[in-house]
Design a protein around this motif. Structure first.
Motif, PDB file in Angstrom:
ATOM      1  N   VAL A 296       0.855  -1.185   0.000  1.00 38.98           N
ATOM      2  CA  VAL A 296       0.000   0.000   0.000  1.00 38.98           C
ATOM      3  C   VAL A 296       0.889   1.232   0.000  1.00 38.98           C
ATOM      4  O   VAL A 296       1.755   1.385   0.860  1.00 38.98           O
ATOM      5  CB  VAL A 296      -0.925   0.007   1.243  1.00 38.98           C
ATOM      6  CG1 VAL A 296      -1.727   1.283   1.295  1.00 38.98           C
ATOM      7  CG2 VAL A 296      -1.832  -1.204   1.225  1.00 38.98           C
ATOM      8  N   THR A 297       0.693   2.093  -0.995  1.00 42.80           N
ATOM      9  CA  THR A 297       1.442   3.343  -1.094  1.00 42.80           C
ATOM     10  C   THR A 297       0.463   4.494  -1.272  1.00 42.80           C
ATOM     11  O   THR A 297      -0.583   4.323  -1.901  1.00 42.80           O
ATOM     12  CB  THR A 297       2.425   3.320  -2.283  1.00 42.80           C
ATOM     13  OG1 THR A 297       1.695   3.054  -3.474  1.00 42.80           O
ATOM     14  CG2 THR A 297       3.494   2.262  -2.109  1.00 42.80           C
ATOM     15  N   PRO A 298       0.776   5.661  -0.743  1.00 43.99           N
ATOM     16  CA  PRO A 298      -0.136   6.799  -0.889  1.00 43.99           C
ATOM     17  C   PRO A 298      -0.207   7.264  -2.346  1.00 43.99           C
ATOM     18  O   PRO A 298       0.818   7.390  -3.016  1.00 43.99           O
ATOM     19  CB  PRO A 298       0.457   7.875   0.013  1.00 43.99           C
ATOM     20  CG  PRO A 298       1.855   7.470   0.259  1.00 43.99           C
ATOM     21  CD  PRO A 298       1.937   5.987   0.065  1.00 43.99           C
ATOM     22  N   ARG A 299      -1.418   7.491  -2.808  1.00 40.48           N
ATOM     23  CA  ARG A 299      -1.622   7.934  -4.187  1.00 40.48           C
ATOM     24  C   ARG A 299      -1.302   9.428  -4.304  1.00 40.48           C
ATOM     25  O   ARG A 299      -1.769  10.232  -3.505  1.00 40.48           O
ATOM     26  CB  ARG A 299      -3.062   7.686  -4.591  1.00 40.48           C
ATOM     27  CG  ARG A 299      -3.343   8.011  -6.030  1.00 40.48           C
ATOM     28  CD  ARG A 299      -4.794   7.735  -6.360  1.00 40.48           C
ATOM     29  NE  ARG A 299      -5.074   8.190  -7.695  1.00 40.48           N
ATOM     30  CZ  ARG A 299      -5.700   7.466  -8.604  1.00 40.48           C
ATOM     31  NH1 ARG A 299      -6.130   6.268  -8.309  1.00 40.48           N
ATOM     32  NH2 ARG A 299      -5.917   7.960  -9.796  1.00 40.48           N
ATOM     33  N   PRO A 300      -0.519   9.806  -5.316  1.00 44.10           N
ATOM     34  CA  PRO A 300      -0.200  11.225  -5.483  1.00 44.10           C
ATOM     35  C   PRO A 300      -1.428  12.027  -5.932  1.00 44.10           C
ATOM     36  O   PRO A 300      -2.360  11.477  -6.504  1.00 44.10           O
ATOM     37  CB  PRO A 300       0.891  11.238  -6.552  1.00 44.10           C
ATOM     38  CG  PRO A 300       0.845   9.919  -7.207  1.00 44.10           C
ATOM     39  CD  PRO A 300       0.156   8.961  -6.289  1.00 44.10           C
ATOM     40  N   GLU A 301      -1.371  13.318  -5.689  1.00 46.49           N
ATOM     41  CA  GLU A 301      -2.455  14.211  -6.105  1.00 46.49           C
ATOM     42  C   GLU A 301      -2.467  14.286  -7.633  1.00 46.49           C
ATOM     43  O   GLU A 301      -1.493  14.714  -8.258  1.00 46.49           O
ATOM     44  CB  GLU A 301      -2.247  15.603  -5.500  1.00 46.49           C
ATOM     45  CG  GLU A 301      -3.340  16.580  -5.803  1.00 46.49           C
ATOM     46  CD  GLU A 301      -4.689  16.137  -5.252  1.00 46.49           C
ATOM     47  OE1 GLU A 301      -5.685  16.291  -5.972  1.00 46.49           O
ATOM     48  OE2 GLU A 301      -4.733  15.641  -4.114  1.00 46.49           O
ATOM     49  N   VAL A 302      -3.557  13.876  -8.256  1.00 45.35           N
ATOM     50  CA  VAL A 302      -3.629  13.756  -9.709  1.00 45.35           C
ATOM     51  C   VAL A 302      -3.439  15.101 -10.410  1.00 45.35           C
ATOM     52  O   VAL A 302      -2.801  15.175 -11.462  1.00 45.35           O
ATOM     53  CB  VAL A 302      -4.972  13.119 -10.122  1.00 45.35           C
ATOM     54  CG1 VAL A 302      -5.101  13.040 -11.630  1.00 45.35           C
ATOM     55  CG2 VAL A 302      -5.103  11.736  -9.511  1.00 45.35           C
ATOM     56  N   ALA A 303      -3.947  16.165  -9.839  1.00 47.01           N
ATOM     57  CA  ALA A 303      -3.874  17.479 -10.486  1.00 47.01           C
ATOM     58  C   ALA A 303      -2.452  18.041 -10.547  1.00 47.01           C
ATOM     59  O   ALA A 303      -2.138  18.827 -11.440  1.00 47.01           O
ATOM     60  CB  ALA A 303      -4.782  18.465  -9.763  1.00 47.01           C
ATOM     61  N   SER A 304      -1.589  17.631  -9.631  1.00 49.71           N
ATOM     62  CA  SER A 304      -0.251  18.238  -9.575  1.00 49.71           C
ATOM     63  C   SER A 304       0.902  17.244  -9.735  1.00 49.71           C
ATOM     64  O   SER A 304       2.056  17.615  -9.588  1.00 49.71           O
ATOM     65  CB  SER A 304      -0.094  18.975  -8.244  1.00 49.71           C
ATOM     66  OG  SER A 304      -0.202  18.056  -7.175  1.00 49.71           O
ATOM     67  N   VAL A 305       0.618  16.000 -10.032  1.00 46.22           N
ATOM     68  CA  VAL A 305       1.671  14.995 -10.120  1.00 46.22           C
ATOM     69  C   VAL A 305       2.445  15.129 -11.435  1.00 46.22           C
ATOM     70  O   VAL A 305       1.870  15.443 -12.478  1.00 46.22           O
ATOM     71  CB  VAL A 305       1.088  13.572  -9.963  1.00 46.22           C
ATOM     72  CG1 VAL A 305       0.228  13.195 -11.151  1.00 46.22           C
ATOM     73  CG2 VAL A 305       2.176  12.542  -9.756  1.00 46.22           C
ATOM     74  N   THR A 306       3.746  14.897 -11.370  1.00 42.09           N
ATOM     75  CA  THR A 306       4.566  14.892 -12.578  1.00 42.09           C
ATOM     76  C   THR A 306       4.556  13.492 -13.180  1.00 42.09           C
ATOM     77  O   THR A 306       4.248  12.518 -12.479  1.00 42.09           O
ATOM     78  CB  THR A 306       6.021  15.290 -12.262  1.00 42.09           C
ATOM     79  OG1 THR A 306       6.607  14.263 -11.442  1.00 42.09           O
ATOM     80  CG2 THR A 306       6.098  16.642 -11.577  1.00 42.09           C
ATOM     81  N   PRO A 307       4.900  13.347 -14.450  1.00 42.41           N
ATOM     82  CA  PRO A 307       4.958  12.008 -15.046  1.00 42.41           C
ATOM     83  C   PRO A 307       5.913  11.070 -14.309  1.00 42.41           C
ATOM     84  O   PRO A 307       5.623   9.887 -14.154  1.00 42.41           O
ATOM     85  CB  PRO A 307       5.435  12.276 -16.481  1.00 42.41           C
ATOM     86  CG  PRO A 307       4.965  13.653 -16.771  1.00 42.41           C
ATOM     87  CD  PRO A 307       5.087  14.391 -15.464  1.00 42.41           C
ATOM     88  N   GLU A 308       7.041  11.598 -13.841  1.00 43.88           N
ATOM     89  CA  GLU A 308       8.002  10.764 -13.102  1.00 43.88           C
ATOM     90  C   GLU A 308       7.416  10.265 -11.781  1.00 43.88           C
ATOM     91  O   GLU A 308       7.581   9.107 -11.413  1.00 43.88           O
ATOM     92  CB  GLU A 308       9.298  11.534 -12.853  1.00 43.88           C
ATOM     93  CG  GLU A 308      10.342  10.760 -12.063  1.00 43.88           C
ATOM     94  CD  GLU A 308      10.777   9.479 -12.758  1.00 43.88           C
ATOM     95  OE1 GLU A 308      11.076   8.506 -12.044  1.00 43.88           O
ATOM     96  OE2 GLU A 308      10.818   9.436 -13.998  1.00 43.88           O
ATOM     97  N   GLU A 309       6.722  11.137 -11.054  1.00 41.55           N
ATOM     98  CA  GLU A 309       6.085  10.729  -9.795  1.00 41.55           C
ATOM     99  C   GLU A 309       4.992   9.695 -10.041  1.00 41.55           C
ATOM    100  O   GLU A 309       4.848   8.740  -9.278  1.00 41.55           O
ATOM    101  CB  GLU A 309       5.498  11.944  -9.079  1.00 41.55           C
ATOM    102  CG  GLU A 309       6.529  12.895  -8.541  1.00 41.55           C
ATOM    103  CD  GLU A 309       5.922  14.203  -8.058  1.00 41.55           C
ATOM    104  OE1 GLU A 309       6.508  14.795  -7.129  1.00 41.55           O
ATOM    105  OE2 GLU A 309       4.882  14.630  -8.595  1.00 41.55           O
ATOM    106  N   TRP A 310       4.234   9.884 -11.104  1.00 39.47           N
ATOM    107  CA  TRP A 310       3.164   8.928 -11.426  1.00 39.47           C
ATOM    108  C   TRP A 310       3.753   7.576 -11.796  1.00 39.47           C
ATOM    109  O   TRP A 310       3.267   6.537 -11.374  1.00 39.47           O
ATOM    110  CB  TRP A 310       2.298   9.476 -12.562  1.00 39.47           C
ATOM    111  CG  TRP A 310       1.070   8.677 -12.790  1.00 39.47           C
ATOM    112  CD1 TRP A 310       0.779   7.890 -13.859  1.00 39.47           C
ATOM    113  CD2 TRP A 310      -0.060   8.544 -11.906  1.00 39.47           C
ATOM    114  NE1 TRP A 310      -0.446   7.295 -13.704  1.00 39.47           N
ATOM    115  CE2 TRP A 310      -0.982   7.684 -12.516  1.00 39.47           C
ATOM    116  CE3 TRP A 310      -0.360   9.094 -10.658  1.00 39.47           C
ATOM    117  CZ2 TRP A 310      -2.192   7.340 -11.917  1.00 39.47           C
ATOM    118  CZ3 TRP A 310      -1.579   8.751 -10.075  1.00 39.47           C
ATOM    119  CH2 TRP A 310      -2.468   7.885 -10.703  1.00 39.47           C
ATOM    120  N   ARG A 311       4.815   7.550 -12.580  1.00 37.27           N
ATOM    121  CA  ARG A 311       5.485   6.309 -12.962  1.00 37.27           C
ATOM    122  C   ARG A 311       6.020   5.590 -11.724  1.00 37.27           C
ATOM    123  O   ARG A 311       5.882   4.378 -11.586  1.00 37.27           O
ATOM    124  CB  ARG A 311       6.627   6.643 -13.935  1.00 37.27           C
ATOM    125  CG  ARG A 311       7.175   5.494 -14.692  1.00 37.27           C
ATOM    126  CD  ARG A 311       8.157   5.863 -15.803  1.00 37.27           C
ATOM    127  NE  ARG A 311       8.644   7.227 -15.845  1.00 37.27           N
ATOM    128  CZ  ARG A 311       8.175   8.174 -16.680  1.00 37.27           C
ATOM    129  NH1 ARG A 311       7.244   7.909 -17.537  1.00 37.27           N
ATOM    130  NH2 ARG A 311       8.681   9.392 -16.655  1.00 37.27           N
TER     131      ARG A 311
END
Length: 83
Positions: free
Chosen positions: A23-38
Motif C-alpha cells: 500500500v502506497t499513498p496515491r499522489p495528487e492527480v492534479a499536480s503529479v509529474t509524469p516521473e512521480e506517477w510512474r
C-alpha cells in the motif's frame, strides 16, 4: 501453510487470496509529474521489513483488506478493512 486473517471470514489459508501489493499513498492527480506517477505505478520498496499490503479474498467474501506483514517471517500483526 500461511494463514491470513480476513476481517470478514476469519483466518483462512493464503491460497484463497490474491496479493495486491504494498500500500502506497496515491499522489495528487492534479499536480503529479509524469516521473512521480510512474514511480507510484511501477516501483515498490521490496523491503525485508514490516510492510502494509493489500489483499483480495478471491475464494471467500471477495473483498479487499489491508495486512501488516513482515516479509521475511510472514508474521502478521494486524489486519483491517479497506474503506
Amino acid at each position: 501453510m500461511i494463514q491470513l486473517p480476513c476481517p470478514w471470514c476469519g483466518p483462512r489459508n493464503a491460497t484463497e487470496f490474491h496479493h495486491r501489493g504494498e500500500v502506497t499513498p496515491r499522489p495528487e492527480v492534479a499536480s503529479v509529474t509524469p516521473e512521480e506517477w510512474r514511480r507510484y505505478l511501477y516501483f515498490r520498496r521490496n523491503a525485508c521489513d514490516w510492510v502494509e499490503e493489500s489483499w483480495y479474498h478471491a475464494a471467500g467474501c471477495r473483498r479487499f483488506f489491508k495486512v501488516r506483514r513482515h516479509t521475511s517471517t510472514n508474521e502478521i500483526v494486524q489486519a483491517g478493512r479497506v474503506q
